[in-house]
Design an enzyme around this catalytic site. Structure first.
Site, PDB file in Angstrom:
ATOM      1  N   ASP A 112      -4.357   2.410   2.354  1.00  0.00           N
ATOM      2  CA  ASP A 112      -3.480   1.258   2.145  1.00  0.00           C
ATOM      3  C   ASP A 112      -2.090   1.514   2.706  1.00  0.00           C
ATOM      4  O   ASP A 112      -1.509   0.657   3.353  1.00  0.00           O
ATOM      5  CB  ASP A 112      -3.408   0.877   0.654  1.00  0.00           C
ATOM      6  CG  ASP A 112      -3.026   2.050  -0.225  1.00  0.00           C
ATOM      7  OD1 ASP A 112      -3.160   3.214   0.199  1.00  0.00           O
ATOM      8  OD2 ASP A 112      -2.590   1.812  -1.370  1.00  0.00           O
ATOM      9  N   ASP A 115       2.892   6.954   3.267  1.00  0.00           N
ATOM     10  CA  ASP A 115       4.245   7.071   2.729  1.00  0.00           C
ATOM     11  C   ASP A 115       4.811   8.412   3.208  1.00  0.00           C
ATOM     12  O   ASP A 115       5.329   8.517   4.312  1.00  0.00           O
ATOM     13  CB  ASP A 115       4.152   6.974   1.194  1.00  0.00           C
ATOM     14  CG  ASP A 115       5.490   6.731   0.530  1.00  0.00           C
ATOM     15  OD1 ASP A 115       6.488   7.300   1.007  1.00  0.00           O
ATOM     16  OD2 ASP A 115       5.562   5.977  -0.455  1.00  0.00           O
ATOM     17  N   PHE A 163       9.699   0.230  -2.849  1.00  0.00           N
ATOM     18  CA  PHE A 163       8.485   0.512  -3.609  1.00  0.00           C
ATOM     19  C   PHE A 163       7.638  -0.755  -3.605  1.00  0.00           C
ATOM     20  O   PHE A 163       8.007  -1.779  -4.187  1.00  0.00           O
ATOM     21  CB  PHE A 163       8.787   0.965  -5.039  1.00  0.00           C
ATOM     22  CG  PHE A 163       7.577   1.600  -5.644  1.00  0.00           C
ATOM     23  CD1 PHE A 163       7.295   2.939  -5.426  1.00  0.00           C
ATOM     24  CD2 PHE A 163       6.674   0.847  -6.379  1.00  0.00           C
ATOM     25  CE1 PHE A 163       6.144   3.523  -5.932  1.00  0.00           C
ATOM     26  CE2 PHE A 163       5.516   1.409  -6.894  1.00  0.00           C
ATOM     27  CZ  PHE A 163       5.259   2.756  -6.669  1.00  0.00           C
ATOM     28  N   ASP A 170      -0.294   0.016  -6.317  1.00  0.00           N
ATOM     29  CA  ASP A 170       0.022  -0.092  -7.741  1.00  0.00           C
ATOM     30  C   ASP A 170       1.354   0.554  -8.112  1.00  0.00           C
ATOM     31  O   ASP A 170       1.929   1.320  -7.357  1.00  0.00           O
ATOM     32  CB  ASP A 170      -1.052   0.626  -8.564  1.00  0.00           C
ATOM     33  CG  ASP A 170      -0.911   2.143  -8.495  1.00  0.00           C
ATOM     34  OD1 ASP A 170      -0.840   2.678  -7.370  1.00  0.00           O
ATOM     35  OD2 ASP A 170      -0.832   2.793  -9.557  1.00  0.00           O
ATOM     36  N   ARG A 176      -2.242  -4.103  -8.720  1.00  0.00           N
ATOM     37  CA  ARG A 176      -3.159  -3.943  -7.578  1.00  0.00           C
ATOM     38  C   ARG A 176      -3.794  -5.271  -7.189  1.00  0.00           C
ATOM     39  O   ARG A 176      -4.175  -5.482  -6.042  1.00  0.00           O
ATOM     40  CB  ARG A 176      -4.275  -2.951  -7.924  1.00  0.00           C
ATOM     41  CG  ARG A 176      -3.836  -1.508  -8.080  1.00  0.00           C
ATOM     42  CD  ARG A 176      -5.044  -0.596  -8.089  1.00  0.00           C
ATOM     43  NE  ARG A 176      -4.787   0.723  -8.616  1.00  0.00           N
ATOM     44  CZ  ARG A 176      -4.367   1.766  -7.894  1.00  0.00           C
ATOM     45  NH1 ARG A 176      -4.110   1.616  -6.628  1.00  0.00           N
ATOM     46  NH2 ARG A 176      -4.186   2.949  -8.460  1.00  0.00           N
TER      47      ARG A 176
HETATM   48  C1  PRP Z   1      -1.133   6.299  -2.731  1.00  0.00           C
HETATM   49  C2  PRP Z   1      -1.620   5.396  -1.638  1.00  0.00           C
HETATM   50  C3  PRP Z   1      -1.952   6.350  -0.515  1.00  0.00           C
HETATM   51  C4  PRP Z   1      -0.989   7.495  -0.740  1.00  0.00           C
HETATM   52  C5  PRP Z   1       0.104   7.428   0.265  1.00  0.00           C
HETATM   53  O1  PRP Z   1      -2.244   6.801  -3.410  1.00  0.00           O
HETATM   54  O2  PRP Z   1      -2.734   4.643  -2.042  1.00  0.00           O
HETATM   55  O3  PRP Z   1      -3.289   6.819  -0.610  1.00  0.00           O
HETATM   56  O4  PRP Z   1      -0.461   7.355  -2.062  1.00  0.00           O
HETATM   57  O5  PRP Z   1       1.150   8.313  -0.024  1.00  0.00           O
HETATM   58  P1  PRP Z   1       1.498   9.595   0.829  1.00  0.00           P
HETATM   59  O6  PRP Z   1       1.455   9.198   2.282  1.00  0.00           O
HETATM   60  O7  PRP Z   1       2.895   9.918   0.355  1.00  0.00           O
HETATM   61  O8  PRP Z   1       0.525  10.674   0.488  1.00  0.00           O
HETATM   62  P2  PRP Z   1      -2.199   7.426  -4.870  1.00  0.00           P
HETATM   63  O9  PRP Z   1      -2.274   8.905  -4.738  1.00  0.00           O
HETATM   64  O10 PRP Z   1      -1.038   6.891  -5.642  1.00  0.00           O
HETATM   65  O11 PRP Z   1      -3.552   6.906  -5.497  1.00  0.00           O
HETATM   66  P3  PRP Z   1      -4.130   5.410  -5.516  1.00  0.00           P
HETATM   67  O12 PRP Z   1      -4.698   5.142  -4.142  1.00  0.00           O
HETATM   68  O13 PRP Z   1      -5.194   5.486  -6.561  1.00  0.00           O
HETATM   69  O14 PRP Z   1      -3.023   4.446  -5.874  1.00  0.00           O
END
Ligand code: PRP
Length: 187
Positions: A112, A115, A163, A170, A176
């Site tokens: 998704d 970051d 954010f 989420d 979500r």
């Molecule tokens: C979030 C998002 C990405 C990841 C990106 O997942 O869905 O997979 O963080 O961040 P990064 O590039 O800083 O690693 P999260 O670990 O929060 O789990 P989720 O997908 O269940 O929300």
């Protein structure tokens, strides 16, 4: 049925919308384009595996595969790094693995949002070691915070650093299900 406004929905979880960053219509148009690009890139192959990284990608993946016009299989991984926080812990754990074999296949990992890039950086070597024919990343959003050693082949939107929640993303598991992407106002 009574229609609930996005603002009141978010307010019920104790937050406020700062602004709508991508409307449902903007997302749909872009996802449709990405589906067409992926269809073209893999035309003629019969080994495409679309691997969704849960939970964040669940809505994006569901929409994306319906715009891909060639045969494919779908599987999922679950990774987690944020817990209930707004900033990545830096420790990415694979909490559920795909049952499909990646060996010799054209694999597209669907995210998704990129970051910090930690999640993909942690997962790509592990997936590469399984011997796929090719391995590409398709991310709906990319914050472009730093130069990464790898880049997704497909990116939906270069997004702001706010954010963001909605369309799979989420905050503490909330929001979500919003059909659009909004930034939350600071507490
Ligand atoms: C979030 C998002 C990405 C990841 C990106 O997942 O869905 O997979 O963080 O961040 P990064 O590039 O800083 O690693 P999260 O670990 O929060 O789990 P989720 O997908 O269940 O929300």
């Amino acid at each position: 049925m009574k229609v609930t406004s996005p603002d009141s929905l978010v307010a019920r979880a104790g937050h406020r919308i700062d602004r709508v960053v991508y409307t449902a219509e903007q997302i749909d148009a872009r996802v449709r384009e990405m589906g067409a690009e992926i269809s073209e890139a893999y035309e003629g192959t019969d080994d495409l595996l679309v691997l969704g990284l849960l939970k964040g990608s669940f809505i994006f993946l569901a929409d994306l595969v319906r715009y891909i016009q060639i045969p494919l299989h779908v599987d999922f991984l679950v990774a987690s790094s944020y817990g209930n926080a707004k900033v990545s812990s830096g420790k990415v754990s694979l909490v559920y693995d795909a049952s499909a074999s990646l060996k010799g296949r054209s694999v597209v990992l669907v995210e998704d949002i990129v970051d910090s890039g930690n999640t993909i950086a942690r997962l790509l070597p592990e997936l590469e070691a399984r011997g796929p024919k090719s391995l590409e990343v398709c991310a709906l959003l990319h914050k472009r915070l730093t130069k990464l050693p790898w880049e997704p082949r497909w990116v939906g939107f270069d997004c702001p650093e706010d954010f963001l929640v909605g369309y799979g993303l989420d905050y503490s598991e909330n929001f979500r299900h919003l059909p659009f992407i909004v930034s939350l106002a600071e507490d």
